[in-house]
Design an enzyme around this catalytic site. Structure first.
Site, PDB file in Angstrom:
ATOM      1  N   GLY A  74       0.817  -1.208   0.000  1.00  0.00           N
ATOM      2  CA  GLY A  74       0.000   0.000   0.000  1.00  0.00           C
ATOM      3  C   GLY A  74       0.848   1.254   0.000  1.00  0.00           C
ATOM      4  N   ALA A  75       1.984   1.202  -0.689  1.00  0.00           N
ATOM      5  CA  ALA A  75       2.954   2.293  -0.627  1.00  0.00           C
ATOM      6  C   ALA A  75       2.468   3.555  -1.329  1.00  0.00           C
ATOM      7  CB  ALA A  75       4.289   1.854  -1.220  1.00  0.00           C
ATOM      8  N   ASP A  90      -2.632  -7.994  -5.538  1.00  0.00           N
ATOM      9  CA  ASP A  90      -3.779  -7.970  -4.636  1.00  0.00           C
ATOM     10  C   ASP A  90      -3.349  -8.731  -3.392  1.00  0.00           C
ATOM     11  OD1 ASP A  90      -6.097  -8.420  -3.184  1.00  0.00           O
ATOM     12  OD2 ASP A  90      -7.319  -8.938  -4.927  1.00  0.00           O
ATOM     13  N   ASN A 132       1.078  -2.477   5.239  1.00  0.00           N
ATOM     14  CA  ASN A 132       0.383  -1.201   5.389  1.00  0.00           C
ATOM     15  C   ASN A 132      -0.890  -1.102   4.561  1.00  0.00           C
ATOM     16  OD1 ASN A 132       0.250   1.884   5.834  1.00  0.00           O
ATOM     17  ND2 ASN A 132       0.516   1.727   3.621  1.00  0.00           N
ATOM     18  N   TYR A 174     -13.726  -2.874  10.416  1.00  0.00           N
ATOM     19  CA  TYR A 174     -12.322  -2.454  10.507  1.00  0.00           C
ATOM     20  C   TYR A 174     -11.651  -3.064  11.735  1.00  0.00           C
ATOM     21  CZ  TYR A 174      -8.451   1.001  10.387  1.00  0.00           C
ATOM     22  OH  TYR A 174      -7.236   1.630  10.339  1.00  0.00           O
ATOM     23  N   ALA A 181     -12.616  -5.683  13.473  1.00  0.00           N
ATOM     24  CA  ALA A 181     -12.547  -7.141  13.371  1.00  0.00           C
ATOM     25  C   ALA A 181     -11.318  -7.570  12.586  1.00  0.00           C
ATOM     26  CB  ALA A 181     -13.806  -7.681  12.713  1.00  0.00           C
ATOM     27  N   LYS A 204      -8.511  -5.755  12.027  1.00  0.00           N
ATOM     28  CA  LYS A 204      -7.266  -5.357  12.695  1.00  0.00           C
ATOM     29  C   LYS A 204      -7.002  -6.190  13.948  1.00  0.00           C
ATOM     30  CE  LYS A 204      -5.804  -1.960  10.043  1.00  0.00           C
ATOM     31  NZ  LYS A 204      -4.525  -2.026   9.299  1.00  0.00           N
TER      32      LYS A 204
END
Length: 254
Positions: free
Chosen positions: A15-16, A66, A93, A159, A161, A163
Site C-alpha cells: 500500500g505504498a 492484490d 500497510n 475495521y 474485526a 485489525k
C-alpha cells in the site's frame, strides 16, 4: 551518535501509494533502505514515488499485487526475487476503504474485505517473504494496526474485526519465528494528519484533539518514524509489541 541506519537493507511497503504508505517508504529510504513499492491500482502514484526515492539515492522497484489473494502475492514474490532483491523488512500497510456503519447495517462483504486486506495480507506476506528472512537469520515484520482496535467505537466493527485478527496473527507469528532473530511488531496510529489534510486545511479537529492527552492529531511523519525505528537494529530486542502512536489517546495497560 545513535542514528537509524538501514543501509544495505531492502524494505517492502505494501500500500505504498497511499497517504501513509508514501511517507513510510520515503522515511525508510531516507534511512538508507532500498524500497519495494507495492501498489494495487495506482500505478501512476507508484511511479512518482519511485522517482522520489531514486532522487534520495536509493533503489526503488515497483510491484503490483492484490494482497488478499495468495496467488497474486506469490507472483509478486517471484517478480521481486528475479528482478530485484527479496526484502529484509516487510511493512504490511495496505488497507481497503469502505463505508462505516452499524453492525446491523454493515454489508457482510465488508467484513470479508477487511479480513482479506488485514489478516490475509499479513499471512500472505509472511508465506511469501519470511522464508528468506529465516535463511538469512534476521528480518523485520511490521504491521500497521490502529487505535480503533482498542477503542471499539460504534460503526468500527468491520475495521476493528480485521485489525484485531491481524493482531492475533502478529503475536503468534512473533513466537513462531523469533528464534530466527526476526521481530514482528505493530504500529497503531491514531487519526493521522496526512498530505490530504495539509492541502485541504483540515489538520485540526477540536472534538478529537480535545480527547487526546497531547491535544493534537499525530502526523504521518511521526507514524513513519516509529516504523523506521522498529525496522532498525535499535529495536532488535522488541517483538510481539503493539505500539500506539496516538498521543496517548489509547494506552495499553499491564
Amino acid at each position: 551518535m545513535i542514528s537509524i541506519d538501514l543501509s544495505n537493507k531492502t524494505a517492502l511497503v505494501t500500500g505504498a501509494t497511499g497517504e501513509l504508505g508514501r511517507v513510510i517508504a520515503r522515511t525508510l529510504a531516507q534511512s538508507g533502505a532500498n524500497i519495494i513499492i507495492h501498489y494495487h491500482s495506482n500505478e501512476t502514484k507508484a511511479k512518482q514515488l519511485q522517482q522520489e526515492i531514486e532522487q534520495l539515492g536509493q533503489q526503488a522497484f515497483i510491484v503490483q499485487a492484490d494482497m488478499g489473494q495468495l496467488a497474486s502475492v506469490q507472483r509478486m514474490q517471484a517478480q521481486v526475487a528475479e528482478q530485484f532483491q527479496l526484502p529484509d523488512i516487510v511493512v504490511a500497510n495496505a488497507v481497503s476503504q469502505y463505508k462505516w456503519t452499524s453492525v446491523l447495517e454493515q454489508d457482510v462483504a465488508d467484513y470479508v474485505d477487511q479480513f482479506n486486506t488485514t489478516v490475509l495480507q499479513l499471512v500472505h506476506a509472511t508465506k511469501a517473504f519470511v522464508p528468506h528472512m529465516i535463511e538469512q537469520r534476521g528480518g523485520r515484520v511490521i504491521a500497521i494496526n490502529t487505535e480503533c482496535a482498542m477503542q471499539n467505537f460504534p460503526t468500527q466493527s468491520a475495521y476493528v474485526a480485521g485489525k484485531r485478527g491481524m493482531d492475533g496473527v502478529c503475536r503468534v507469528l512473533a513466537r513462531e519465528i523469533g528464534e530466527h532473530q526476526i521481530t514482528v511488531n505493530q504500529v497503531a496510529p491514531g487519526w493521522t494528519i496526512s498530505e490530504r489534510d495539509r492541502l485541504s486545511g483540515t489538520e485540526r479537529s477540536d472534538g478529537y484533539d480535545s480527547q487526546v492527552p497531547l491535544r493534537r492529531r499525530g502526523t504521518d511523519q511521526e507514524i513513519a518514524n516509529v516504523v523506521a525505528f522498529l525496522a532498525s537494529d535499535l529495536a532488535s530486542f522488541i517483538t510481539g509489541a503493539y505500539v500506539p502512536v496516538s498521543g496517548g489517546n489509547v494506552m495499553p495497560t499491564i
